[in-house]
Design an enzyme around this catalytic site. Structure first.
Site, short mmCIF file in Angstrom:
data_model
loop_
_atom_site.label_atom_id
_atom_site.label_comp_id
_atom_site.label_asym_id
_atom_site.label_seq_id
_atom_site.Cartn_x
_atom_site.Cartn_y
_atom_site.Cartn_z
CB CYS A 101 -27.35 15.93 -21.57
SG CYS A 101 -28.02 14.51 -22.47
N PRO A 122 -26.77 22.00 -16.01
CG PRO A 122 -25.70 22.50 -13.99
CD PRO A 122 -26.01 21.36 -14.92
N GLY A 168 -22.52 24.45 -17.06
CA GLY A 168 -21.08 24.66 -16.84
C GLY A 168 -20.26 24.26 -18.05
CB CYS A 222 -20.70 12.21 -12.83
SG CYS A 222 -22.50 12.30 -12.73
#
Length: 474
Positions: A284, A287, A289, A400
């Protein structure tokens, strides 16, 4: 999950039936217009607050400068900044604002008076928590009420309540607001159950502080901390001090020397250690990082994401950083491979309750039922991720969320079925983050960790991460 977890009974203004479109408090009828300076920004804030609270609309999407809410896009940049400040303060402090408004009302607001409720909340956020003249907040709230046919008859009530709030705000904050957590009752109950009352209180207060800007650097973190006047964190991230200006104007951005990434979000990819010469799938990825971290660790990376726009953003980020990966637009649950990978990173979709410092709408757009659904999805994805690595290969699973239903409980169910084992993280390998390593050897960070220091904000996102090794004979 008990029925109490779904209850907002401690915040009576938020448990009323949401009106259907066209009813009192819905999107229609259209309000009359006013040319009074500042009124457009307050109207936009009230409308967007209603979208978050009543219709569970994500704030990020509405604040997009290109495709966001029309009433927001028509504002100038100064008014947009004001709207963001109002919404962030209102959403961070909503239970307390509700309680303080309620303490000033002789009778509860009329059933269905949602538009009035939001006008009062927007004004209260300015009076109680923002550096805006009280008289301006009161005056514009009264104007909002007067020009809206739904609220016109309540204009005098708005004036009386807000003027009294202005006079008594310090007492209200200390005697009413301080008595209740600044988070919804259902979420506070879960924090207490998982972390204990004292730590839950610390986490709840930490969520009120906006997140710092953290950078992950390609190399020489100490040098970049010095160049950017940053603080080097135990994660290896560089935390910036507060500054005015845009991140892309900072030294090293155009050269691709670093990227913005919360310190906690930088941990999962580091758990693999050296990946030199290994094939890794980032399941997944956007973006990007963590994808960039995997590439920097030496991996040959395949990056997946089911969103074309997010994948395009990932590719743009990698291009700026001078890095490359094989990318594929696909739902990871449907991804198959003829050649198994050495390792996989699954940063799974979750409730995002660990990111409330930067996304204060999360607790109002999601609830216990969403956590339950996401936990089921995460378990499905984790089981699939384990099939994509070789026997003896590792999967790092992370998200998260602060809720253990989405972390520890998912992993325990997967481990109970066999076929993989937990690889314990050694606290000694993470000086300064020892308290984030659980007795079972997993990472569990909270926004209450990392103390502020010398002008640098404290805290980091709430994150969970674990290393699982696929059985050698699987």
């Amino acid at each position: 999950m008990t029925s109490d977890e779904n209850s907002n009974a401690s915040h009576p203004k938020r448990n009323r039936r949401v009106p259907r479109r066209g009813e009192q408090g819905g999107e229609n009828p259209a309000s009359e217009r006013s040319d009074k300076p500042g009124i457009r920004a307050r109207q936009a804030a009230a409308k967007m607050l209603a979208a978050v609270i009543d219709r569970k609309t994500s704030l990020d999407g509405m604040l997009d400068a290109t495709n966001g809410n029309p009433v927001y896009r028509e504002l100038n940049e100064a008014d947009r900044a004001l709207v963001r400040a109002i919404l962030n303060s209102a959403l961070r402090q909503l239970p307390r604002i509700d309680a303080m408004i309620g303490s000033l009302l002789q009778n509860p607001l009329p059933e269905g008076a949602r538009a009035l409720d939001h006008v009062l909340t927007v004004a209260a956020a300015q009076i109680l928590y923002l550096d805006i003249p009280d008289h301006s907040a009161v005056d514009l709230a009264v104007e909002q009420a007067q020009i809206d046919p739904r609220n016109r008859r309540f204009a005098s009530l708005v004036n009386a309540v807000l003027r009294r709030m202005s006079r008594e705000k310090q007492e209200l904050i200390e005697t009413v607001g301080a008595k209740i957590p600044a988070i919804p009752a259902w979420f506070h109950k879960r924090l207490v159950a998982y972390y204990g009352a004292e730590e839950a209180a610390r986490i709840a207060e930490a969520l009120l502080t906006p997140a710092a800007i953290d950078l992950t650097v390609k190399s020489n973190a100490e040098d970049w901390a010095r160049k950017l006047n940053g603080r080097l964190l135990p994660t290896g991230s560089v935390r910036l001090a507060a500054f005015s200006g845009a991140v892309p104007t900072l030294e090293g951005f155009e050269d691709g020397e670093w990227w913005v990434q919360d310190a906690a979000a930088a941990l999962p990819a580091q758990l693999f250690g050296s990946l030199e010469g290994k094939r890794v799938v980032d399941l997944c990825a956007a973006p990007g990082g963590k994808t960039a971290q995997l590439i920097q660790a030496g991996a040959d990376v395949t990056a997946l994401d089911q969103s074309a726009s997010r994948l395009k953003r990932l590719q743009g980020n990698l291009t700026r950083l001078g890095l490359s990966a094989v990318t594929q637009e696909i739902n990871m649950a449907d991804f198959q491979t003829d050649e198994l990978f050495d390792a996989a990173l699954l940063d799974a979709p979750c409730s995002s309750t660990g990111t409330i410092r930067r996304h204060p709408d999360v607790l109002w757009t999601k609830g216990p039922e969403d956590i339950e659904k996401l936990a089921v999805l995460q378990e499905k994805l984790l089981r699939h991720a384990l099939t994509l690595v070789k026997p003896g290969g590792v999967v790092v699973f992370s998200n998260c969320s602060l809720d253990r239903r989405e972390g520890e409980e998912v992993v325990e169910r997967v481990l109970a079925n066999g076929g993989c084992e937990r690889v314990a993280i050694d606290p000694a390998d993470w000086p300064g983050l020892e308290t984030a390593v659980t007795p079972l050897g997993e990472f569990r960070t909270t926004p209450a960790m990392i103390e502020p220091q010398d002008g640098y904000a404290g805290g980091l996102d709430g994150f969970y991460a674990v290393i699982l090794r696929r059985g050698a004979t699987a």
